[in-house]
Design a protein around this motif. Structure first.
Motif: not given
Length: 565
Positions: A58-64, A75-78, A135-139
């Motif tokens: 999980y990634v939280g932040g601005p996209e503009e 950043v969070g891991v689910i 384990v490899v997680l990517e976002e």
């Protein structure tokens, strides 16, 4: 806004975002726990229950964003059960498609400093990668960028020297006049002076005077004024002939200029002038180019020393042409086979003046193929006439040489030593000489009327001795004896022949008359006495006893005989 105010504002923004993201994280965790409440286990059961596997990031932040800007991301891991965990940032990597962006991991946040991109606002992609126990997680997050660009600043020196190159810098700024980044590489330049040039952020000025420099970037334009003045002394500008003829005198003037060629001062009298040919005569600013047997171009060096001791030097290459108009060739007209002759070659100018000896630099050739030419010398191989041809600087001349066979060379023996300076007719004379090789046959002849004395062989010391009798018919006077041998010069000596002294002549004795046998002679007849001796006194003898037959005396003797009674 000051730099300090900007930092405080940024710090405050970080804190607000951090609190907001922390609240969001807490809310998500609480929701997850509520959904999974029936399955929550006690601590005692935790030891035997396996952890749920990780499912996604999980990634939280601005996209503009607005370039340049620094913003945080949480950043969070689910896991597979929907649980949300705070990841260990040591296992997290973040990258941007814009290399100029700077990414920093701080506590539980990821800070991205979006760089200003000179070629325009650039959208980018952020990639978050988390690895844990294989384990490899990517976002990924697509970020849309806008720009705070409002204008440009142009930086260039206001006064420069002609022909110099100066740096030009263009910086993008926002509405507050704060710099966004250097954009020189992306700007376009022009000058009110057409001869000026721009290359890789450098302005090359040409020509003195004021000019306006214009820079354009995106939709922004700005200008700067530049005044070009003469530069420092840098170059010597030489005026004078670069093509001369040998023996010619040339005059040169020297002007001091800056790098652009702007004339600063006439320094002809202050320049030291030298030539690469030592024989050239240099006087102040004049050079008399000497004749050199080997045609040689020159390099003239002009050196000027400034007021502060700095030296400015320039070199002028001078092409030199030949002054030679004719050749005078000299060599022996007669020589012998195997003799080495020397050929002399003088170069003359158009007025017939001798320039110098050039045989060593000329090309010699003989009409006899077997002759050997070495420099200015010719080794004559065969007898007979030949022509020696000399070529020099496109001119040719010849000389004739008559070659004959060499005369025989003879060895010289020692002079003849006579046995006596005077020899009577009929006497014996000796003649001795040395200096011959042992075993050489030597012959001797006496003159005036030639008389062959004979031949003798030189002994081991090279000496010969002749002994002979002077003939009775030899005329008194000076005579010569000559010794001759093959390969040797004749050698001789003189001596005098004198008349021989006459020998004493004896008076003949009378024949004695024999006495009759029966009658002895009363007194003996006296014997004739030679004229050259005294008459002997007769010795009286006793009367002999009469014999029947006395014996007659066979031969008269100079002594008187006794009378027989």
């Amino acid at each position: 806004m000051t730099a300090g105010e900007s930092m405080n504002r940024l710090s405050s923004a970080k804190q607000q975002v951090h609190h907001r993201l922390t609240w969001i994280t807490a809310a998500l965790i609480l929701a997850a726990l509520t959904l999974l409440a029936p399955s929550v286990v006690s601590p005692a059961q935790a030891d035997t229950t396996p952890s749920p596997e990780l499912e996604s990031l999980y990634v939280g932040g601005p996209e503009e964003i607005t370039e340049p800007e620094e913003v945080p991301y949480e950043v969070g891991v689910i896991d597979q059960s929907g649980g949300l965990m705070v990841p260990d940032l040591e296992n997290l990597t973040v990258s941007s498609t814009v290399e100029a962006d700077t990414i920093t991991l701080e506590e539980d946040l990821v800070w991205v400093d979006y760089a200003f991109t000179p070629d325009g606002p650039t959208n980018r992609v952020l990639t978050f990668t988390y690895e844990d126990d294989g384990v490899v997680l990517e976002e990924q997050i697509d970020v849309t960028a806008t720009s705070d660009f409002a204008g440009i600043d142009l930086e260039v020196s206001s006064e420069v020297a002609d022909a110099s190159m100066v740096p030009v810098t263009v910086t993008a700024i926002n509405e507050g006049g704060e710099p966004l980044g250097e954009v020189t590489e992306y700007a376009e330049f022009s000058s009110s002076e057409e001869a000026d040039e721009f290359t890789d952020g450098q302005l090359s000025v040409s020509g003195m005077g004021q000019r306006t420099i214009t820079a354009e970037y995106r939709d922004a334009t700005t200008t700067a004024e530049v005044n070009v003045i003469e530069g420092p002394p840098a170059v010597l500008d030489v005026t004078g002939p670069a093509e001369v003829t040998e023996t010619e005198t040339a005059t040169y003037t020297v002007q001091l200029t800056d790098e652009a060629g702007n004339e600063l001062d006439d320094v002809t009298e202050d320049v030291e002038l030298t030539s690469t040919v030592e024989e050239d005569q240099v006087a102040d600013n004049e050079v008399t180019f000497a004749f050199t047997p080997e045609l040689t171009d020159r390099a003239l060096t002009f050196t000027y020393t400034g007021q502060e001791g700095e030296e400015i030097t320039t070199t002028l290459e001078v092409e030199v042409s030949s002054v030679v108009d004719a050749l005078v060739v000299d060599a022996p007209s007669e020589a012998e086979v195997d003799e080495v002759i020397t050929v002399s070659v003088e170069a003359l100018d158009a007025e017939g003046a001798v320039l110098g000896e050039v045989a060593q630099y000329a090309e010699l050739a003989s009409s006899v193929e077997d002759d050997v030419v070495v420099g200015s010398e010719v080794i004559l191989a065969d007898e007979g006439p030949r022509s020696i041809t000399v070529s020099y600087r496109g001119l040719t001349d010849t000389v004739a040489v008559e070659v004959t066979a060499p005369e025989d060379e003879f060895l010289v023996p020692e002079e003849v030593i006579p046995g006596s300076d005077q020899v009577p007719v009929g006497g014996t004379q000796e003649a001795t000489s040395s200096g011959y090789a042992p075993g050489v046959e030597v012959s001797a002849t006496m003159y005036s009327d030639p008389m062959d004395i004979g031949t003798e062989t030189a002994d081991e010391t090279g000496t010969v001795t002749f002994t002979w009798e002077i003939p009775e018919d030899t005329e008194p006077g000076e005579h010569t004896v000559v010794l001759s041998a093959p390969g040797y010069q004749d050698t001789s000596t003189t001596f005098e022949v004198v008349a021989a002294e006459p020998d004493p002549t004896p008076t003949p004795t009378e024949e004695p008359t024999p006495s009759p046998t029966s009658t002895p002679t009363e007194t003996p007849s006296p014997t004739a006495t030679p004229t050259s001796t005294e008459e002997p006194t007769p010795t009286p003898t006793e009367e002999p006893a009469p014999t029947e037959e006395p014996s007659p005396t066979p031969t008269p003797t100079p002594t008187p005989m006794s009378r027989v009674k």
